[in-house]
Design a protein around this motif. Sequence first.
Motif, PDB file in Angstrom:
ATOM      1  N   LEU A   1      33.971  23.784  38.706  1.00 39.67           N
ATOM      2  CA  LEU A   1      34.984  23.459  39.966  1.00 39.67           C
ATOM      3  C   LEU A   1      34.926  21.670  39.773  1.00 39.67           C
ATOM      4  O   LEU A   1      36.023  21.191  39.844  1.00 39.67           O
ATOM      5  N   TYR A   2      33.997  21.135  39.938  1.00 40.42           N
ATOM      6  CA  TYR A   2      33.740  19.626  39.891  1.00 40.42           C
ATOM      7  C   TYR A   2      34.545  19.065  38.807  1.00 40.42           C
ATOM      8  O   TYR A   2      35.332  17.875  38.961  1.00 40.42           O
ATOM      9  N   THR A   3      34.164  19.577  37.596  1.00 35.99           N
ATOM     10  CA  THR A   3      34.924  18.958  36.504  1.00 35.99           C
ATOM     11  C   THR A   3      36.309  19.242  36.310  1.00 35.99           C
ATOM     12  O   THR A   3      37.068  18.435  36.001  1.00 35.99           O
ATOM     13  N   ALA A   4      36.728  20.350  36.842  1.00 28.65           N
ATOM     14  CA  ALA A   4      38.280  20.678  36.949  1.00 28.65           C
ATOM     15  C   ALA A   4      39.063  19.788  37.706  1.00 28.65           C
ATOM     16  O   ALA A   4      40.222  19.462  37.538  1.00 28.65           O
ATOM     17  N   VAL A   5      38.278  19.457  38.763  1.00 30.11           N
ATOM     18  CA  VAL A   5      38.729  18.457  39.834  1.00 30.11           C
ATOM     19  C   VAL A   5      38.974  17.085  39.360  1.00 30.11           C
ATOM     20  O   VAL A   5      39.752  16.315  39.757  1.00 30.11           O
ATOM     21  N   THR A   6      37.871  16.642  38.559  1.00 25.25           N
ATOM     22  CA  THR A   6      37.823  15.288  38.267  1.00 25.25           C
ATOM     23  C   THR A   6      38.299  14.950  36.849  1.00 25.25           C
ATOM     24  O   THR A   6      39.422  14.579  36.654  1.00 25.25           O
ATOM     25  N   GLU A   7      37.668  15.390  35.835  1.00 26.01           N
ATOM     26  CA  GLU A   7      38.065  15.130  34.315  1.00 26.01           C
ATOM     27  C   GLU A   7      39.411  16.142  33.956  1.00 26.01           C
ATOM     28  O   GLU A   7      40.216  15.734  33.321  1.00 26.01           O
ATOM     29  N   GLY A   8      39.245  17.163  34.540  1.00 26.06           N
ATOM     30  CA  GLY A   8      40.269  18.167  34.456  1.00 26.06           C
ATOM     31  C   GLY A   8      40.465  18.807  32.721  1.00 26.06           C
ATOM     32  O   GLY A   8      39.372  18.858  32.288  1.00 26.06           O
TER      33      GLY A   8
ATOM     34  N   PRO B   1      32.560  34.569  46.603  1.00 25.93           N
ATOM     35  CA  PRO B   1      31.706  34.981  45.727  1.00 25.93           C
ATOM     36  C   PRO B   1      32.170  36.153  44.879  1.00 25.93           C
ATOM     37  O   PRO B   1      33.118  36.824  45.791  1.00 25.93           O
ATOM     38  N   TYR B   2      31.946  36.507  43.684  1.00 24.01           N
ATOM     39  CA  TYR B   2      32.291  37.799  43.067  1.00 24.01           C
ATOM     40  C   TYR B   2      31.766  39.096  44.072  1.00 24.01           C
ATOM     41  O   TYR B   2      30.705  38.774  44.786  1.00 24.01           O
ATOM     42  N   VAL B   3      32.304  40.116  44.040  1.00 25.06           N
ATOM     43  CA  VAL B   3      31.758  41.057  44.555  1.00 25.06           C
ATOM     44  C   VAL B   3      31.573  42.419  43.569  1.00 25.06           C
ATOM     45  O   VAL B   3      32.315  42.294  42.583  1.00 25.06           O
ATOM     46  N   HIS B   4      30.505  43.198  43.638  1.00 31.52           N
ATOM     47  CA  HIS B   4      30.200  44.119  43.070  1.00 31.52           C
ATOM     48  C   HIS B   4      30.641  45.650  43.621  1.00 31.52           C
ATOM     49  O   HIS B   4      30.265  46.696  42.835  1.00 31.52           O
ATOM     50  N   SER B   5      31.049  45.715  44.843  1.00 35.65           N
ATOM     51  CA  SER B   5      31.211  46.952  45.652  1.00 35.65           C
ATOM     52  C   SER B   5      32.207  46.581  46.701  1.00 35.65           C
ATOM     53  O   SER B   5      32.111  45.398  47.145  1.00 35.65           O
TER      54      SER B   5
ATOM     55  N   THR C   1      36.541  46.243  33.536  1.00 33.57           N
ATOM     56  CA  THR C   1      35.519  45.988  34.947  1.00 33.57           C
ATOM     57  C   THR C   1      35.403  44.584  34.685  1.00 33.57           C
ATOM     58  O   THR C   1      34.853  44.002  33.550  1.00 33.57           O
ATOM     59  N   VAL C   2      35.547  43.744  35.655  1.00 28.92           N
ATOM     60  CA  VAL C   2      35.635  42.452  35.867  1.00 28.92           C
ATOM     61  C   VAL C   2      34.254  41.760  36.570  1.00 28.92           C
ATOM     62  O   VAL C   2      34.293  42.065  37.364  1.00 28.92           O
ATOM     63  N   ARG C   3      33.328  41.315  35.731  1.00 24.90           N
ATOM     64  CA  ARG C   3      32.002  41.121  36.251  1.00 24.90           C
ATOM     65  C   ARG C   3      31.524  39.850  35.922  1.00 24.90           C
ATOM     66  O   ARG C   3      31.717  39.427  34.480  1.00 24.90           O
ATOM     67  N   PRO C   4      30.827  38.765  36.655  1.00 24.17           N
ATOM     68  CA  PRO C   4      30.166  37.921  36.183  1.00 24.17           C
ATOM     69  C   PRO C   4      28.911  38.072  35.424  1.00 24.17           C
ATOM     70  O   PRO C   4      28.248  39.176  35.365  1.00 24.17           O
ATOM     71  N   LYS C   5      28.787  37.343  34.339  1.00 19.95           N
ATOM     72  CA  LYS C   5      27.659  37.419  33.684  1.00 19.95           C
ATOM     73  C   LYS C   5      26.528  36.112  33.298  1.00 19.95           C
ATOM     74  O   LYS C   5      27.238  35.035  33.257  1.00 19.95           O
ATOM     75  N   ALA C   6      25.318  36.147  33.672  1.00 22.87           N
ATOM     76  CA  ALA C   6      24.673  34.849  33.564  1.00 22.87           C
ATOM     77  C   ALA C   6      24.800  34.356  32.055  1.00 22.87           C
ATOM     78  O   ALA C   6      24.632  34.842  30.969  1.00 22.87           O
ATOM     79  N   GLY C   7      24.878  32.970  32.287  1.00 23.12           N
ATOM     80  CA  GLY C   7      24.960  31.945  31.065  1.00 23.12           C
ATOM     81  C   GLY C   7      26.458  32.079  30.359  1.00 23.12           C
ATOM     82  O   GLY C   7      26.795  31.088  29.600  1.00 23.12           O
ATOM     83  N   VAL C   8      27.439  32.850  31.022  1.00 25.65           N
ATOM     84  CA  VAL C   8      28.715  32.966  30.313  1.00 25.65           C
ATOM     85  C   VAL C   8      29.489  31.878  31.077  1.00 25.65           C
ATOM     86  O   VAL C   8      29.632  31.609  32.284  1.00 25.65           O
TER      87      VAL C   8
ATOM     88  N   VAL D   1      33.025  36.913  32.961  1.00 26.89           N
ATOM     89  CA  VAL D   1      33.394  35.907  33.374  1.00 26.89           C
ATOM     90  C   VAL D   1      32.416  34.960  34.027  1.00 26.89           C
ATOM     91  O   VAL D   1      31.334  35.182  34.056  1.00 26.89           O
ATOM     92  N   PRO D   2      32.718  33.702  33.995  1.00 29.68           N
ATOM     93  CA  PRO D   2      31.536  32.757  34.332  1.00 29.68           C
ATOM     94  C   PRO D   2      30.807  33.066  35.732  1.00 29.68           C
ATOM     95  O   PRO D   2      31.691  33.547  36.620  1.00 29.68           O
ATOM     96  N   GLU D   3      29.541  32.996  35.722  1.00 29.59           N
ATOM     97  CA  GLU D   3      28.824  33.151  36.784  1.00 29.59           C
ATOM     98  C   GLU D   3      29.246  32.169  37.902  1.00 29.59           C
ATOM     99  O   GLU D   3      29.683  30.867  37.785  1.00 29.59           O
ATOM    100  N   PHE D   4      29.181  32.713  39.278  1.00 30.91           N
ATOM    101  CA  PHE D   4      29.770  32.099  40.367  1.00 30.91           C
ATOM    102  C   PHE D   4      28.887  30.712  40.589  1.00 30.91           C
ATOM    103  O   PHE D   4      29.852  29.726  40.979  1.00 30.91           O
ATOM    104  N   GLU D   5      27.867  30.512  40.423  1.00 33.24           N
ATOM    105  CA  GLU D   5      27.057  29.400  40.621  1.00 33.24           C
ATOM    106  C   GLU D   5      27.678  28.278  39.880  1.00 33.24           C
ATOM    107  O   GLU D   5      27.766  27.205  40.156  1.00 33.24           O
ATOM    108  N   TYR D   6      28.056  28.661  38.348  1.00 33.21           N
ATOM    109  CA  TYR D   6      28.470  27.654  37.644  1.00 33.21           C
ATOM    110  C   TYR D   6      30.039  27.366  38.234  1.00 33.21           C
ATOM    111  O   TYR D   6      30.474  26.185  37.982  1.00 33.21           O
ATOM    112  N   LEU D   7      30.882  28.735  38.252  1.00 38.58           N
ATOM    113  CA  LEU D   7      32.201  28.518  38.574  1.00 38.58           C
ATOM    114  C   LEU D   7      32.490  27.372  39.730  1.00 38.58           C
ATOM    115  O   LEU D   7      33.361  26.701  39.447  1.00 38.58           O
TER     116      LEU D   7
END
Length: 430
Positions: free
Chosen positions: A342-349, A223-227, A312-319, A331-337
């Motif tokens: 991930l699934y779509t990048a690996v399948t449909e690309g 996951p992303y880190v904040h500290s 500062t690079v941080r995830p944001k909800a809904g992005v 940047v995209p939040e981790f749950e989506y990323l």
Amino acid sequence: MTEAKRRLGFEQEFFLVDRTGAISHRADEFLSRCQAIATEKGSNPDCFAPEWVKHIVEINTNPVNSVTELTQEYFSNLQIAIQAGQELDLRLYPLSTYPLHVMPIIRNKLWYHVQLRTVGYDRFLHAGRCTGTHLHLEVEPGAIDPRIGVSYDATPAAKAEILNLFNLATALDAALIALSRACPFYEGRGMNVSAHTVHYRGRNIFGWEGVYTNLQAVGGLQPYVHSVEELVELQFGRYHAWLEAMDRAGVERHLFYEAGGSMLKTAWNRVRLNKIGTIELRGTDSNYPDRILAIATLVSNAAARVRRENLTVRPKAGVKTFQLKGDRLDVPEFEYLDNDLLYTAVTEGVKNREVKDYLDSIFEFATQDGENINLLTKFRSDLGEYQTTEAELLQEFQTSTGEISLDEGLRLVRQSCDKLEQQVFSVIGH
């Protein structure tokens, strides 16, 4: 954080094949000749390194200051490797998976046996059937401590740089997968997915049987880190996850330490801190030189902009894309990323609209006053559509059965070797 001149480099793995395109296990002989030629030419022989199996070799670059220097270094080393291969009737096959069946011959070293027993023999063999490229982004010297990850003595600016580059690299993960998709065949079968990602990284929830399917803490995306504290906790959490996996597999812990194991050495994650003082991005397929250099340019330019503009690079909800807001890069939040994207990048690309929008935002961010932007045209047509090596090969090597024949598989390998050599000679000449 202020802008600093940082070096970069990469390691690329290649399959070693004979003149027919068949797998060769003569890596030791090949590497010995590469090192001898490199020494004769005044180059670094350590740039030619063995892998854990005898049919894969690794060609590295020395740390350099720019993509221009990286290109020169990379092609110079490839020229040495091609010369060695010509002398021994061997060639480098540059794509992420070998299209036909491979039975690896494993080197007899304790470190490899510890990994193999912990992961499981059949599962670990996937690592000998895939090749990747690892990009390195340098951070402030001394800021990474092999014992704990981030040095206690690192300056506040150095710590901020590590956090922001770690998060940037994490946010780029799906882009590297989608853009670098190379060989569409694995063990003789057409995959319709990124075979390297599926069989190396693995993922239980998607049914992907890979090396780290059941060990995402050590082989997946973290996951992303904040500290800095969060980042250090991740390192220790992964370390203990590996030791516990050894326990479950009945592998004595002392073997890990006798083999040179350490906290950072338990990391096979897609993004990791490397003891040499870099953030390492490990999610790129091995591919043709022009593709690898284009990806290196994209990553290097994005990192340089983060440093230059003190972002500062941080995830944001809904992005779901890269969004620059003042001195913050959302940047995209981790749950989506790490799930839907991930699934779509690996399948449909790159054919998928959300993946394309995500890639567009990265290209826009990385091409603002960046270096060697012309290299990035390799990925997009005049109409703005993304192109991959995998798609090009699927056009030529179509199969109605879902399997590729021996003759066609060998032809694909030879053709790919030809293309690698042509790209090298077009730059450096004969």
